[in-house]
Design an enzyme around this catalytic site. Structure first.
Site, PDB file in Angstrom:
ATOM      1  N   ARG A 123      11.168  -6.702  -7.957  1.00  0.00           N
ATOM      2  CA  ARG A 123       9.771  -6.973  -8.263  1.00  0.00           C
ATOM      3  C   ARG A 123       9.355  -6.103  -9.452  1.00  0.00           C
ATOM      4  NH1 ARG A 123       5.614 -10.521  -8.249  1.00  0.00           N
ATOM      5  NH2 ARG A 123       3.819  -9.927  -6.988  1.00  0.00           N
ATOM      6  N   THR A 165       6.251 -20.398  -9.409  1.00  0.00           N
ATOM      7  CA  THR A 165       7.388 -19.546  -9.121  1.00  0.00           C
ATOM      8  C   THR A 165       8.567 -20.499  -8.996  1.00  0.00           C
ATOM      9  OG1 THR A 165       5.955 -17.964  -7.992  1.00  0.00           O
ATOM     10  CG2 THR A 165       8.261 -17.886  -7.374  1.00  0.00           C
ATOM     11  N   THR A 174       9.784 -15.045 -10.346  1.00  0.00           N
ATOM     12  CA  THR A 174       8.557 -15.625 -10.891  1.00  0.00           C
ATOM     13  C   THR A 174       8.079 -14.890 -12.133  1.00  0.00           C
ATOM     14  OG1 THR A 174       6.291 -16.265 -10.313  1.00  0.00           O
ATOM     15  CG2 THR A 174       7.070 -14.163  -9.464  1.00  0.00           C
ATOM     16  N   ASP A 185      -1.462  -9.481  -9.599  1.00  0.00           N
ATOM     17  CA  ASP A 185      -1.246  -9.460  -8.150  1.00  0.00           C
ATOM     18  C   ASP A 185      -1.691  -8.143  -7.515  1.00  0.00           C
ATOM     19  OD1 ASP A 185      -0.393 -12.007  -7.747  1.00  0.00           O
ATOM     20  OD2 ASP A 185       1.730 -11.536  -7.548  1.00  0.00           O
ATOM     21  N   SER A 224       3.682  -9.220  -3.042  1.00  0.00           N
ATOM     22  CA  SER A 224       4.109 -10.580  -3.373  1.00  0.00           C
ATOM     23  C   SER A 224       4.140 -11.454  -2.129  1.00  0.00           C
ATOM     24  CB  SER A 224       5.510 -10.552  -3.997  1.00  0.00           C
ATOM     25  OG  SER A 224       6.019 -11.861  -4.162  1.00  0.00           O
ATOM     26  N   SER A 225       3.968 -12.767  -2.345  1.00  0.00           N
ATOM     27  CA  SER A 225       4.128 -13.741  -1.259  1.00  0.00           C
ATOM     28  C   SER A 225       5.497 -14.413  -1.277  1.00  0.00           C
ATOM     29  CB  SER A 225       3.045 -14.824  -1.375  1.00  0.00           C
ATOM     30  OG  SER A 225       1.781 -14.277  -1.125  1.00  0.00           O
ATOM     31  N   GLY A 274       2.707 -19.767  -4.668  1.00  0.00           N
ATOM     32  CA  GLY A 274       1.703 -18.725  -4.506  1.00  0.00           C
ATOM     33  C   GLY A 274       1.663 -18.228  -3.076  1.00  0.00           C
TER      34      GLY A 274
END
Length: 571
Positions: free
Chosen positions: A99, A380, A398, A422, A451-452, A473
């Protein structure tokens, strides 16, 4: 008529003799040796070719991800970040967190003007929205730990696609039109040069689209590994561009970036094991929490997409998303997150008992001044891969918004993310428009944003069974949940489980999004009579999945038909 029957028989005969490379509707692809499912057919072919050459699932995921960075610029990337989840055919499990991070010059109030409000949408637009990219570091770390083929060989297909070009598709038209309108703006001049014909004109669908600067950047990564991105010419190009245009990322930020190998978070559901990403992915915790809640109900009895089943899914979503918002963030900055509690059966039992079978709960408005969920882009992409030894990879990465920040680094050819959006932008402040100000996800130097993304693998008796993930998302979490439930509870094949219509509820605002097809008016009416509010939207996500039939030695793959250029390819 006799002639037509003969042709059908001939087609069927050939179908049994040769691999099937594309799916039709709800019929998954069958293969014996390996499978790749992605949002672009050329990247799927690249991954399949790596598997056929003897590469393992990690090798194929690296090559496929770099290929998507060329062919799917809306989401495939080297300027973004994500998560890779691995489950070996031998039961070995691990994960890689790449990430993005906030630059060291980032501050809690970096997006705010003198009036305390977000200035010029700076958390989503412009260079302040860009986090330090993680994709190259993550893919390199995974390869160094578990790859079998030479790194340089895995980069070559992407380099050739960038140098030689590929057919532009309708999917890129909206972005190309936007860039043409903004090509004279200094910040987007390099984007116009990279994506418009001669820096001026739109590529029509079918025209050959080349990316020479991106090819040069990929060659530096090919030669020098992660250092080819985080040090040397590419890093200098990025840092110089940032300095010239008011960005924060420096050569030091890039040189210090590291991906992490982490332990997956695990749970169980009706005798199956759920393997998922820990924070800063919120998906693993939320999916396991929701499945724990749903385990208390006989979903098979109520039937797929019945009003009662949709009600129960909604109530599980409501509770997990409340916990997500209140507790989750980067574990390096939030060491006391109650992960064990949130994923426990005991906690789920309490939540299950709070659900009424025919009446909707009400999202707790008393907490509304504490937290409200902000918008998160659906742009994403996800890769699912299984190799001949049944080693499995679920990889989601993403740029955040479609085409990220829409900013290309001059001379480097790749798009930068806008992942800083985010983070929670205004500390301590929340409003009904969707801003959130809770502490776990506030900006801090070197911190990763929540993050999702939810790459997930379901296993049975230590063997991977279902590999799944999606863009979408915040809806990613619920897409993965519904594919798992469709497969395990409703006994759908992987293509049916993915194609089935979807809902989404995220605690606040207290309403449920229905895809605008696939649900009957009668079902919606009964659901609303339970006390739920419905609104309709277009397609939700683009799931990519693989199911392994160990007994018959067959791999089934499916690319979501919601994905314009998606394809599952096996051999």
């Amino acid at each position: 008529m006799r002639k037509i029957k003969s042709l059908v028989c001939l087609f069927l005969a050939f179908s049994f003799c040769f691999p099937v490379f594309s799916q039709t509707g709800r019929i998954p692809v069958r293969a014996e040796n390996g499978m790749v499912a992605t949002s672009h057919y050329l990247a799927s072919e690249v991954g399949k070719d790596i598997l056929a050459k003897g590469g393992n699932a990690i090798d194929a995921s690296v090559a496929t991800a770099f290929a998507l960075a060329v062919t799917l610029p809306s989401a495939g990337n080297i300027g973004g970040g994500g998560f890779l989840l691995y489950h070996g055919g031998d039961g070995d499990k691990t994960a890689f967190n790449f990430r993005e991070k906030a630059p060291m010059a980032a501050t809690r109030d970096m997006f705010l003007g003198p009036d305390g409000k977000i200035k010029d949408n700076s958390n989503h637009e412009g260079l302040l929205s860009v986090g330090v990219p993680g994709t190259v570091a993550g893919l390199y770390k995974a390869h160094q730990k578990m790859g079998s083929l030479a790194w340089a060989d895995l980069l070559q297909p992407a380099i050739e696609l960038a140098e030689n070009g590929f057919e532009s598709t309708y999917r890129m038209n909206g972005f190309l039109n936007w860039i043409k309108e903004h090509k004279d703006e200094d910040l987007y001049a390099a984007t116009a040069e990279a994506f418009l014909k001669n820096g001026e004109d739109i590529y029509k669908p079918g025209e050959n689209f080349k990316q020479p600067d991106l090819a040069k950047t990929l060659k530096r990564i090919q030669k020098n590994g992660a250092d080819g991105f985080y040090k040397g010419k590419t890093a200098k190009l990025m840092a110089d561009f940032m300095k010239e245009h008011g960005g924060l990322i420096t050569e030091e930020d890039l040189a210090k970036y590291e991906a992490e190998e982490v332990k997956p978070i695990t749970g169980t559901y009706r005798g199956y094991e759920i393997i998922a990403m820990p924070p800063p992915s919120s998906g693993g915790v939320a999916v396991i929490e929701m499945l724990n809640i749903l385990e208390g109900f006989n979903l098979e009895k109520y039937g797929a997409n019945s009003a009662t089943s949709l009600h129960l899914l909604t109530e599980a979503m409501r509770r997990a998303f409340s916990d997500r918002a209140l507790h989750l963030g980067d574990p390096n900055f939030n060491p006391e997150m109650p992960l064990e509690k949130l994923t426990s059966k005991e906690y789920a039992k309490d939540l299950t008992e709070s659900i009424q079978l025919k009446t909707a709960s009400v999202s707790d408005s008393a907490n509304f001044n504490k937290v409200h969920l902000q918008y998160e882009s659906p742009q994403t992409t996800h890769i699912s891969i299984v190799d001949k030894d049944r080693n499995s990879v679920s990889l989601t990465y993403t740029l955040e918004h479609s085409y990220g920040s829409k900013i290309v680094v001059e001379g480097a050819g790749f798009l930068l993310n806008n992942e800083m959006g985010d983070f929670n932008p205004i500390p301590g402040y929340t409003d009904t428009n969707g801003l959130i100000g809770t502490n776990p996800n506030l900006v801090a130097p070197g911190k990763r944003m929540l993050s999702s993304m939810s790459p997930t693998i379901v296993s049975r008796n230590g063997k991977p069974l279902l590999v799944i993930g999606s863009p979408g998302g915040r809806a990613i979490i619920n897409i993965v949940l519904q594919v798992i439930v469709n497969t395990l509870d409703y006994k759908m094949n992987i293509a049916e489980a993915i194609e089935s219509p979807r809902i989404h509820h995220q605690w606040l605002p207290d309403r449920t999004r229905f895809e605008d097809w696939g649900f009957s008016p009668d079902i919606k009416k009964i659901y609303e009579e339970m006390g739920h509010e419905i609104y309709e939207g277009g397609s939700s996500g683009r799931a990519m999945g693989i199911y392994i039939d160990w007994e018959n030695h067959i791999i089934y793959g499916a690319a979501d038909s919601r994905s314009y250029d998606g394809r599952a390819v096996g051999y």
